[in-house]
Design a protein around this motif. Structure first.
Motif: not given
Length: 89
Positions: A26, A30, A32-33, A71, A73-74, A77
């Motif tokens: 992450m 980086r 996104a998933d 998404y 990871s988003v 966050w």
């Protein structure tokens, strides 16, 4: 190397677990998933967001957060920020 292959290779190293690899993915690579199913902050966020009585287990996290793809990871966050806003972390 895809995420699963990287996870397999890195967890062979003593002291590196799934959570560590997820954080590395992450915050260094980086993508996104990535869904860190073992992260306490993310688990607490999912618990509050979905009104669960107890912390979700990893398999339950995968099922609940399936709709976040690609998404996750988003979404993770946002769970950390949600917990900060609630004063839980």
């Amino acid at each position: 190397m895809d995420d699963e292959a990287l996870l397999t290779m890195l967890t062979l190293v003593k002291g590196i677990g799934v959570w560590s690899v997820h954080m590395f993915l992450m915050f260094s690579l980086r993508p996104a998933d990535v869904l860190p199913v073992g992260d306490l902050g993310v688990r607490k966020g999912v618990k509050l967001l979905y009104g669960l009585k107890e912390l979700p287990k990893p398999l339950e996290m995968e099922e609940l957060c399936e709709k976040w793809k690609p998404y996750r990871s988003v979404g993770s966050w946002y769970m950390w920020r949600y917990m900060e806003a609630k004063g839980v972390l």
